[in-house]
Structures are given as C-alpha cells and as structure tokens.
Write a protein that holds these residues in place. Structure first.
Motif, PDB file in Angstrom:
ATOM      1  N   GLU A 280      -1.468  -3.238 -15.466  1.00 30.31           N
ATOM      2  CA  GLU A 280      -2.111  -3.303 -14.159  1.00 30.31           C
ATOM      3  C   GLU A 280      -3.141  -2.194 -13.981  1.00 30.31           C
ATOM      4  O   GLU A 280      -3.034  -1.129 -14.580  1.00 30.31           O
ATOM      5  CB  GLU A 280      -1.048  -3.164 -13.048  1.00 30.31           C
ATOM      6  CG  GLU A 280      -0.048  -4.300 -13.028  1.00 30.31           C
ATOM      7  CD  GLU A 280       1.146  -3.998 -12.148  1.00 30.31           C
ATOM      8  OE1 GLU A 280       1.380  -2.814 -11.833  1.00 30.31           O
ATOM      9  OE2 GLU A 280       1.825  -4.963 -11.778  1.00 30.31           O
TER      10      GLU A 280
ATOM     11  N   MET B 164       2.988  -3.609  -0.820  1.00 26.72           N
ATOM     12  CA  MET B 164       1.613  -3.521  -1.347  1.00 26.72           C
ATOM     13  C   MET B 164       1.496  -3.339  -2.856  1.00 26.72           C
ATOM     14  O   MET B 164       0.520  -2.771  -3.332  1.00 26.72           O
ATOM     15  CB  MET B 164       0.830  -2.385  -0.650  1.00 26.72           C
ATOM     16  CG  MET B 164       0.685  -2.555   0.833  1.00 26.72           C
ATOM     17  SD  MET B 164      -0.366  -3.949   1.245  1.00 26.72           S
ATOM     18  CE  MET B 164      -0.538  -3.723   3.009  1.00 26.72           C
ATOM     19  N   TYR B 165       2.495  -3.767  -3.600  1.00 20.48           N
ATOM     20  CA  TYR B 165       2.331  -3.843  -5.060  1.00 20.48           C
ATOM     21  C   TYR B 165       3.307  -4.895  -5.557  1.00 20.48           C
ATOM     22  O   TYR B 165       4.348  -5.113  -4.932  1.00 20.48           O
ATOM     23  CB  TYR B 165       2.543  -2.485  -5.718  1.00 20.48           C
ATOM     24  CG  TYR B 165       3.967  -2.002  -5.757  1.00 20.48           C
ATOM     25  CD1 TYR B 165       4.640  -1.642  -4.593  1.00 20.48           C
ATOM     26  CD2 TYR B 165       4.666  -1.908  -6.961  1.00 20.48           C
ATOM     27  CE1 TYR B 165       5.943  -1.210  -4.625  1.00 20.48           C
ATOM     28  CE2 TYR B 165       5.974  -1.473  -6.995  1.00 20.48           C
ATOM     29  CZ  TYR B 165       6.611  -1.125  -5.830  1.00 20.48           C
ATOM     30  OH  TYR B 165       7.910  -0.708  -5.864  1.00 20.48           O
TER      31      TYR B 165
ATOM     32  N   MET C 155      -7.640 -11.801  -1.825  1.00 20.12           N
ATOM     33  CA  MET C 155      -6.650 -10.785  -2.149  1.00 20.12           C
ATOM     34  C   MET C 155      -5.372 -11.188  -1.451  1.00 20.12           C
ATOM     35  O   MET C 155      -5.435 -11.803  -0.395  1.00 20.12           O
ATOM     36  CB  MET C 155      -7.081  -9.422  -1.597  1.00 20.12           C
ATOM     37  CG  MET C 155      -8.112  -8.720  -2.441  1.00 20.12           C
ATOM     38  SD  MET C 155      -7.407  -8.346  -4.055  1.00 20.12           S
ATOM     39  CE  MET C 155      -8.358  -6.928  -4.477  1.00 20.12           C
TER      40      MET C 155
ATOM     41  N   GLU D 269       0.919 -13.529  -5.548  1.00 21.39           N
ATOM     42  CA  GLU D 269       1.573 -12.345  -6.099  1.00 21.39           C
ATOM     43  C   GLU D 269       2.872 -12.126  -5.337  1.00 21.39           C
ATOM     44  O   GLU D 269       2.923 -12.349  -4.124  1.00 21.39           O
ATOM     45  CB  GLU D 269       0.674 -11.104  -5.912  1.00 21.39           C
ATOM     46  CG  GLU D 269      -0.165 -10.765  -7.116  1.00 21.39           C
ATOM     47  CD  GLU D 269      -1.126  -9.608  -6.849  1.00 21.39           C
ATOM     48  OE1 GLU D 269      -0.957  -8.891  -5.846  1.00 21.39           O
ATOM     49  OE2 GLU D 269      -2.055  -9.440  -7.650  1.00 21.39           O
TER      50      GLU D 269
ATOM     51  N   PHE E 181      -2.253   0.012  -5.776  1.00 19.16           N
ATOM     52  CA  PHE E 181      -2.306  -1.050  -6.775  1.00 19.16           C
ATOM     53  C   PHE E 181      -3.566  -1.871  -6.545  1.00 19.16           C
ATOM     54  O   PHE E 181      -3.906  -2.181  -5.406  1.00 19.16           O
ATOM     55  CB  PHE E 181      -1.069  -1.947  -6.638  1.00 19.16           C
ATOM     56  CG  PHE E 181      -1.213  -3.271  -7.332  1.00 19.16           C
ATOM     57  CD1 PHE E 181      -1.031  -3.364  -8.703  1.00 19.16           C
ATOM     58  CD2 PHE E 181      -1.537  -4.422  -6.629  1.00 19.16           C
ATOM     59  CE1 PHE E 181      -1.171  -4.579  -9.354  1.00 19.16           C
ATOM     60  CE2 PHE E 181      -1.683  -5.639  -7.266  1.00 19.16           C
ATOM     61  CZ  PHE E 181      -1.506  -5.716  -8.639  1.00 19.16           C
ATOM     62  N   GLU E 182      -4.277  -2.211  -7.634  1.00 15.10           N
ATOM     63  CA  GLU E 182      -5.474  -3.032  -7.478  1.00 15.10           C
ATOM     64  C   GLU E 182      -5.239  -4.467  -7.961  1.00 15.10           C
ATOM     65  O   GLU E 182      -5.225  -5.390  -7.167  1.00 15.10           O
ATOM     66  CB  GLU E 182      -6.644  -2.380  -8.224  1.00 15.10           C
ATOM     67  CG  GLU E 182      -7.906  -3.216  -8.301  1.00 15.10           C
ATOM     68  CD  GLU E 182      -8.439  -3.651  -6.952  1.00 15.10           C
ATOM     69  OE1 GLU E 182      -8.230  -2.947  -5.963  1.00 15.10           O
ATOM     70  OE2 GLU E 182      -9.064  -4.735  -6.882  1.00 15.10           O
ATOM     71  N   ARG E 183      -5.045  -4.669  -9.251  1.00 14.65           N
ATOM     72  CA  ARG E 183      -4.836  -6.019  -9.779  1.00 14.65           C
ATOM     73  C   ARG E 183      -4.384  -5.930 -11.236  1.00 14.65           C
ATOM     74  O   ARG E 183      -4.513  -4.874 -11.860  1.00 14.65           O
ATOM     75  CB  ARG E 183      -6.115  -6.839  -9.684  1.00 14.65           C
ATOM     76  CG  ARG E 183      -7.285  -6.233 -10.449  1.00 14.65           C
ATOM     77  CD  ARG E 183      -8.515  -7.107 -10.350  1.00 14.65           C
ATOM     78  NE  ARG E 183      -8.989  -7.205  -8.978  1.00 14.65           N
ATOM     79  CZ  ARG E 183      -9.507  -8.322  -8.451  1.00 14.65           C
ATOM     80  NH1 ARG E 183      -9.603  -9.409  -9.185  1.00 14.65           N
ATOM     81  NH2 ARG E 183      -9.929  -8.342  -7.207  1.00 14.65           N
ATOM     82  N   PRO E 184      -3.866  -7.038 -11.781  1.00 15.36           N
ATOM     83  CA  PRO E 184      -3.524  -7.027 -13.200  1.00 15.36           C
ATOM     84  C   PRO E 184      -4.794  -6.823 -14.031  1.00 15.36           C
ATOM     85  O   PRO E 184      -5.885  -7.265 -13.630  1.00 15.36           O
ATOM     86  CB  PRO E 184      -2.951  -8.419 -13.450  1.00 15.36           C
ATOM     87  CG  PRO E 184      -2.596  -8.943 -12.107  1.00 15.36           C
ATOM     88  CD  PRO E 184      -3.516  -8.303 -11.136  1.00 15.36           C
TER      89      PRO E 184
ATOM     90  N   ARG F 189      -4.734  -6.881   2.198  1.00 18.61           N
ATOM     91  CA  ARG F 189      -4.957  -5.785   1.275  1.00 18.61           C
ATOM     92  C   ARG F 189      -6.347  -5.188   1.474  1.00 18.61           C
ATOM     93  O   ARG F 189      -7.264  -5.866   1.881  1.00 18.61           O
ATOM     94  CB  ARG F 189      -4.844  -6.295  -0.155  1.00 18.61           C
ATOM     95  CG  ARG F 189      -3.416  -6.495  -0.591  1.00 18.61           C
ATOM     96  CD  ARG F 189      -2.931  -5.413  -1.528  1.00 18.61           C
ATOM     97  NE  ARG F 189      -3.939  -4.972  -2.487  1.00 18.61           N
ATOM     98  CZ  ARG F 189      -4.188  -5.603  -3.619  1.00 18.61           C
ATOM     99  NH1 ARG F 189      -3.560  -6.694  -3.934  1.00 18.61           N
ATOM    100  NH2 ARG F 189      -5.085  -5.122  -4.438  1.00 18.61           N
TER     101      ARG F 189
END
Lengths: 90, 418
Positions: free
Chosen positions: A52, B300-301, B414, B255, A19-22, B418
């Motif tokens: 995402e 991690m998500y 981040m 997040e 996963f990177e970012r929205p 991450r």
C-alpha cells in the motif's frame, strides 16, 4: 493503533499517517482509459498481505510503501518510494 | 410458528414458560435450492423473507458463516432515517423507512422501532444552508423534514451546549421526526424466524468457500457443509463482499474499513432523539436500556481485523462531550468495530454481476442497518424477476465504469468521506 516505523523518523503512531491506496492502483499520468477505470474504481481488497501507499502526513510528510497484513495488523516492511523489497516487485 | 402475543405470554407463563419452542429450525442443507443467499445478516434474511412472502419462492437457503445476529447486524448504532438529498438515495431509504413502520406487526416480532426523530445539527450559516437544501429536497419528495431554530433545539435537548463559547456552536438543525432507532439483533432474529416459518432454510455455521461457475453461469456453491446447487445465487455479505466476489473472479469498487461504536453505562433518560451533525462526525442516541450509544468516522484504512483504533474513541468521545457536556461524567462500557464495505461513491450496490445468475448486494458504507427491510425487499424482487426494481436500478454495479455514480457528498472516486 498501528505502530509504523517510518524510515526517516523511526517508530511513530498510526495517527500521524494517512492511507492512500494500494500500490497497484496508483494512476500514471499517461494512463490508458481501459487501465484507468479499474485503478480508479476497483480493488482486490485483500484479506491478508497487501502492498500500500501511505503518507507520513503529520510527520515528515514522506510518501511510503507499506507491506501490511489487513487481517492481523502485522507490518512486514516500510519502504521509501523508489526502494524495492528483496525479491519483491512492489 | 408459535405466535408471540400477550395472551400467549400469559398462557405459557402459567406453565413456567417451558413450552416455548426454538424460534427457527436448524436444517441440514438440501442438495439444491431455487435461490441461495450468501450471508445471514439482516439484509440476507430480509431478502429470503420477501422472496418467500412476496414472490412465493420458498425453496431458499440462507447460508451464514457464523451465527444469526453475530455480524454487522449487531455491530451498528441502530439508527434509522431517510434524510438524504439525492433522489435515488432518499427514494431507497424512504421505501425502507415505510417498511420499518410496519415491521414488528409484519414479522410478529417486536423490533422496538422507536421513531424518536433523527436530528442533524448545524454549526454555521453554511451548515444551515446545506441542511435547508437537504430538507427542501426531502419535502419535495414527500419525506418529513423540519428546520429547527436554536430555541426549538434548546427545548428538545436541554443538555446540548448552546453557548457561543462551545467547541461546536449550535446555530440550528434539521430533524426528520419519523427517524429513530430499532433493536438491531431483534431485526435479524425476527426476519430469521419469519423466513423460517415460510419454509426458508436458515443454515448457520456454513461458510461458502467457493463457487461452481460453468460457462459464465453460477450453478452452485461449495461450503463447509458440502456442495449445494442453485438456480440463482445472491451475495449479501457487506464487509466481506470483496472476499466472496473474488470466488467468482470479480473485483469490486469496494474497500473494507472498520467502523466503531461505543456504549456507556446505562443512565436515566437524558436524550430522547438521535443527534448527528452536518459538520462533525459523531452520532449520539440513548438505547432503551439507558446506555448512551456513540459512533463516528470509520478508521480510514482497509482492514478486516474488527479491532478499532483507540484514537478514534478519543475523537468521538471528545466531540460527544463538546456537544453534550453532561456526558463527560459517564463511564464507557464497551466499544467494538464492524467491517464495512466502503464503496467508491458512498452508495450501495444492488443488482446483477457479470456472472449469469449471480447477484450482488453490498457496498453499504455506514448506512446498511437502516436499509435492512428495503434492501431485502428490493433484492428479493431482483432475484425473483432477474431484473432490478425501479428503486434499485440506479444502484447497479456497472455504474462506476459508465460514470453514473451516486455521490451524495461529492467526494469523488474514493471510499466515502476520504
């Protein structure tokens, strides 16, 4: 673990993806400072559907756009970069 | 409040233990409070307790969506330590650790705080340099830290794989002898009972569904048990901070990720310290019931599902077995996941928000449980005075836009690690 249908490789385990970012937090190279700070540091962090940016890092290494529910794990769409969903603006 | 003591246990035992009353009341919400705290976890309950005890503000409600002890307070690996390198962080966690040391007496509730030592293993020369640097920083601030040699570690944890062929060869470690573990749900119950005894309303099954904000100032909250007015409101819902803050149209540097924990079947005492590592993310301790408690990286998500990914279980178990091969014969009893607020510098947020009289406590990443008493004490101070205490002033919400982040790992903007 999520089962993600990579448009290039087919169904693969989440372990291959990162996963990177929205999508809305992707930073443009010429981003203006007032837009940069919120994109770097603040998130809507939705409980529900979310667009995402992911990467099939341990597969074909492609960047991908996922439309995913953060509450019940449903994956509504996996698109290549450049593709846009029907009727959507992601 | 009925006192919990050996004498009372004996006396009420003569009556078949039938005379014990409930630990805290089950009040209906009043129409108005001086302070409303959203979230009845350890931090929220501790905040209410110190508001009443230290600041004499007793017209306080704690609103809990579920039940006391049912959220992240009961989902962590119960580790308490203050071995950080950055001054703002070790000041915060050391303040908290000192409160842990007197908590059972203060609350008249046995939280089973056990200072069995919190050990970080080093697996290389560079690990040892970083551990020594961290230990030096701690000792300069008067916090206990001891570098451990291989021989000392062999004596402390005979079951550790100390061979050169080990997957993660152990070359030394850094121990904080005053670190340890506590019984996590006892912490929530103890604070709920003690706060209730001072007049705080602990209201369960009461979900906040909206905020009443007029002219940039909060005047109350909407809940599943009706509207409640308040002079001041404190958000204290780590894991769901973004959801609650969104009711006030705020976006947070957070997040929500999952953090998993695992316990084995109970066995005889085999590990009498808390084992962590500088290089790999696996922590191992043994509960008072004998279960081996394991934790590792988050998933991690972003997700709120509270269902962990199974490859993380495999990873954590693999690391634990590599460190202590004897664990390979144990059966895993349970695994679970908690939703954590992963902030963008790995440090918590305790302070004001852009909305007048609305305050935020969240962003605890992995580190919320050990901070419970300190976080509550400092948040109570902030809510009582309208200004942060010197210890939580660095953890303000606007530090991200001003560039004053507190980034222990140097990970950048981040969610942590991450």
């Amino acid at each position: 673990m999520l089962l993600i249908h990579c448009p290039h490789c087919g169904p693969r385990a989440q372990a291959e993806f990162v996963f990177e970012r929205p999508l809305e937090s992707i930073i443009q190279i010429d981003e203006a400072l007032p837009d940069l700070i919120p994109k770097l540091y603040s998130r809507v962090n939705p409980k529900g559907p979310s667009w995402e940016l992911w990467r099939h890092t341990y597969g074909c290494q492609s960047w991908l756009k996922l439309h995913r529910d953060t509450h019940n794990h449903t994956i509504h769409a996996v698109l290549e970069i450049g593709q846009t969903p029907e009727g959507g603006d992601a | 409040m009925q006192s919990y003591s050996a004498l009372n246990l004996f006396r009420r035992g003569l009556g078949g233990h039938k005379s014990w009353t409930r630990a805290w009341r089950d009040p209906a919400p009043k129409s108005h409070y001086d302070v409303i705290i959203i979230g009845g976890g350890g931090h929220g309950l501790a905040t209410a307790y110190y508001l009443a005890k230290v600041h004499g503000i007793k017209n306080v409600a704690v609103l809990e969506r579920g039940w006391i002890g049912g959220g992240n307070t009961g989902r962590n690996t119960t580790i308490v330590r203050s071995n950080y390198r950055q001054p703002a962080l070790h000041n915060l966690f050391e303040f908290s650790l000192k409160l842990w040391e007197g908590m059972s007496d203060d609350l008249n509730y046995n939280v089973m705080f056990s200072q069995r030592g919190a050990l970080f293993l080093g697996h290389s020369d560079s690990d040892m340099i970083r551990l020594a640097e961290r230990g030096d920083a701690m000792r300069c601030m008067g916090i206990d830290a001891e570098l451990m040699s291989k021989a000392q570690l062999r004596k402390l944890i005979p079951l550790l794989d100390m061979s050169d062929e080990a997957r993660f060869p152990v070359v030394g470690g850094l121990i904080q002898p005053r670190g340890g573990t506590a019984r996590h749900d006892a912490v929530a119950w103890g604070y709920a009972r003690a706060a209730d005894a001072l007049g705080v309303d602990v209201i369960q099954n009461c979900e906040v569904t909206g905020m009443d904000i007029r002219g940039g100032k909060i005047v109350g909250v909407k809940t599943t048990k009706g509207d409640i007015g308040a002079d001041r409101v404190g958000i204290c819902v780590a894991g769901n901070s973004g959801q609650v803050a969104a009711m006030a149209d705020l976006r947070l540097p957070i997040e929500s990720h999952l953090l998993q924990a695992f316990v084995s079947e109970p066995v005889k005492p085999m590990i009498d310290t808390v084992i962590m590592s500088q290089s790999i993310h696996c922590y191992i301790s043994q509960s008072d019931k004998g279960e081996i408690v394991l934790g590792g990286d988050p998933d991690m998500y972003p997700t709120y599902s509270q269902r962990g990914r199974p490859d993380r279980i495999e990873e954590v178990a693999g690391q634990a077995i590599a460190l202590i091969p004897a664990l390979s014969r144990l059966r895993m009893l349970r695994s679970w996941a908690g939703t954590t607020d992963m902030s963008f510098d790995g440090s918590p947020i305790i302070g004001k928000t852009p909305v007048d009289e609305l305050y935020l406590n969240g962003g605890w990443c992995y580190g919320g449980f050990k901070a419970t008493p300190g976080s509550g004490w400092l948040y109570a101070h902030t809510l009582a005075k309208g200004e942060p205490h010197a210890l939580n002033a660095p953890f303000r919400l606007d530090r991200f836009e001003t560039g004053a982040t507190i980034d222990e790992t140097g990970a950048g903007p981040m969610p942590h690690h991450r």
